[in-house]
Design an enzyme around this catalytic site. Structure first.
Site, mmCIF file in Angstrom:
data_model
loop_
_atom_site.group_PDB
_atom_site.id
_atom_site.type_symbol
_atom_site.label_atom_id
_atom_site.label_comp_id
_atom_site.label_asym_id
_atom_site.label_seq_id
_atom_site.Cartn_x
_atom_site.Cartn_y
_atom_site.Cartn_z
ATOM 1 C CG ASN A 109 -1.737 1.212 1.384
ATOM 2 O OD1 ASN A 109 -1.840 2.011 0.461
ATOM 3 N ND2 ASN A 109 -2.349 1.381 2.552
ATOM 4 C CD1 TRP A 110 3.634 0.986 -2.951
ATOM 5 C CD2 TRP A 110 3.526 2.165 -4.854
ATOM 6 N NE1 TRP A 110 4.309 0.292 -3.917
ATOM 7 C CE2 TRP A 110 4.268 0.989 -5.100
ATOM 8 C CE3 TRP A 110 3.325 3.060 -5.908
ATOM 9 C CZ2 TRP A 110 4.807 0.693 -6.349
ATOM 10 C CZ3 TRP A 110 3.857 2.759 -7.155
ATOM 11 C CH2 TRP A 110 4.594 1.591 -7.363
ATOM 12 C CG HIS A 126 -5.825 2.078 4.926
ATOM 13 N ND1 HIS A 126 -5.442 3.034 5.831
ATOM 14 C CD2 HIS A 126 -4.814 1.177 4.873
ATOM 15 C CE1 HIS A 126 -4.237 2.716 6.302
ATOM 16 N NE2 HIS A 126 -3.840 1.593 5.727
ATOM 17 C CD GLU A 183 -3.762 -2.399 7.171
ATOM 18 O OE1 GLU A 183 -2.626 -2.630 6.757
ATOM 19 O OE2 GLU A 183 -4.397 -1.373 6.877
ATOM 20 N N GLY A 239 2.646 -1.118 4.286
ATOM 21 C CA GLY A 239 2.762 0.297 3.953
ATOM 22 C C GLY A 239 4.220 0.677 3.739
ATOM 23 N N GLY A 240 4.847 1.215 4.777
ATOM 24 C CA GLY A 240 6.206 1.754 4.673
ATOM 25 C C GLY A 240 7.192 0.815 3.990
HETATM 26 P P1 PGA Z 1 2.625 0.214 7.659
HETATM 27 O O1 PGA Z 1 1.184 0.467 7.001
HETATM 28 O O2 PGA Z 1 3.131 -1.084 7.114
HETATM 29 O O3 PGA Z 1 3.444 1.390 7.249
HETATM 30 O O4 PGA Z 1 2.419 0.141 9.151
HETATM 31 C C1 PGA Z 1 0.298 -0.592 6.761
HETATM 32 C C2 PGA Z 1 -0.959 -0.055 6.137
HETATM 33 O O5 PGA Z 1 -1.392 1.044 6.503
HETATM 34 O O6 PGA Z 1 -1.567 -0.700 5.254
#
Ligand code: PGA
Length: 251
Positions: free
Chosen positions: A9-10, A96, A168, A235-236
């Site tokens: 998830n960019w 999300h 999440e 994400g990151g």
């Molecule tokens: P993160 O984000 O891996 O940066 O914690 C995950 C997401 O929000 O899908």
């Protein structure tokens, strides 16, 4: 039928050029090292068309990060599920926690988005999860159950079987705090049981339930080795091809 999936998830990162470079890097790594799971890149809308062309679709799928809760018409700035589908994307991330928190998405609007995604033959990657205060008050089971019930349980078993879930915990997103493997397994098992109660064991067993929240190469293996954790929404760590591949290689 249950698939292991690692989805990036960019979020709102990368110019078009940077994004396509990243998509090509991920694709090159995966073409050379065939992954043991499905891999998806959730790119900003404007990247999707080029990203679809930049990857080998047998190895990497492309997701939008949202779609509208309306079919078409006078909704300035919105992107419909049909438009997403027309780009060649196969998935759409829905619900999300950032969209729920900052853009007012509700279980009711997510119900509409899910219906439109499915009607347009997109696979929803549907996000659920509690905030820290809810976890501390031990309300996390109730919170995720309500999110699922209100947004998804109007679906037939057949329609539901096309949905991917992503648990999440909001307190773990972008914070560096990860749910422990035990915490992840506990709630994933609860989610699967909730699905079994509604749709039966077969549908529940076949549903992919991803974990998201500070998942990285160093903790992915431990998280994914749980019987009810079928991959991750990242994400990151999806913003650098090597980091992302480190997570994919956990399978
Ligand atoms: P993160 O984000 O891996 O940066 O914690 C995950 C997401 O929000 O899908």
């Amino acid at each position: 039928m249950r698939q292991n999936i690692v989805a990036g998830n960019w979020k709102m990162n990368n110019t078009l050029e940077e994004g396509i470079t990243l998509a090509k890097e991920v694709n090159a790594i995966l073409v050379a090292n065939k992954p043991n799971c499905k891999v998806v890149l959730g790119t900003p809308f404007i990247h999707i068309t080029e990203a679809v062309k930049a990857v080998d679709s047998s190895v990497v799928g492309i997701a939008a990060q949202n779609c509208a809760d309306k079919v078409s018409g006078a909704y300035t700035g919105e992107i419909s599920a049909a438009m997403v589908k027309s780009t060649g994307a196969q998935y759409v991330i829905l619900g999300h926690s950032e969209r729920r928190a900052y853009y007012g998405e509700t279980n009711a609007s997510l119900k509409e988005k899910t219906d439109l995604a499915l009607a347009n033959d997109l696979t929803p990657i549907f996000c659920i999860g509690e905030v820290l205060e809810e976890r501390e008050a031990e309300k996390h089971f109730d919170v995720v159950k309500t999110q699922i019930e209100e947004a998804l349980f109007h679906l037939s078993a057949d329609a539901f079987s096309k949905v991917v879930l992503a648990y999440e915990p909001v307190w773990a997103i972008g914070t560096g705090k990860t749910a422990s493997p035990e915490q992840a397994q506990e709630i994933h098992a609860f989610i699967r049981q909730t699905l079994a109660d509604k749709y039966g064991a077969e549908v529940a067993d076949n549903t992919s339930i991803l974990y998201g929240g500070s998942c990285k190469a160093s903790n992915a293996k431990e998280l994914f080795s749980n019987p009810d954790v079928d991959g991750g929404l990242i994400g990151g760590a999806s913003l650098k091809a090597e980091d992302f591949h480190g997570i994919i290689a956990a399978f």
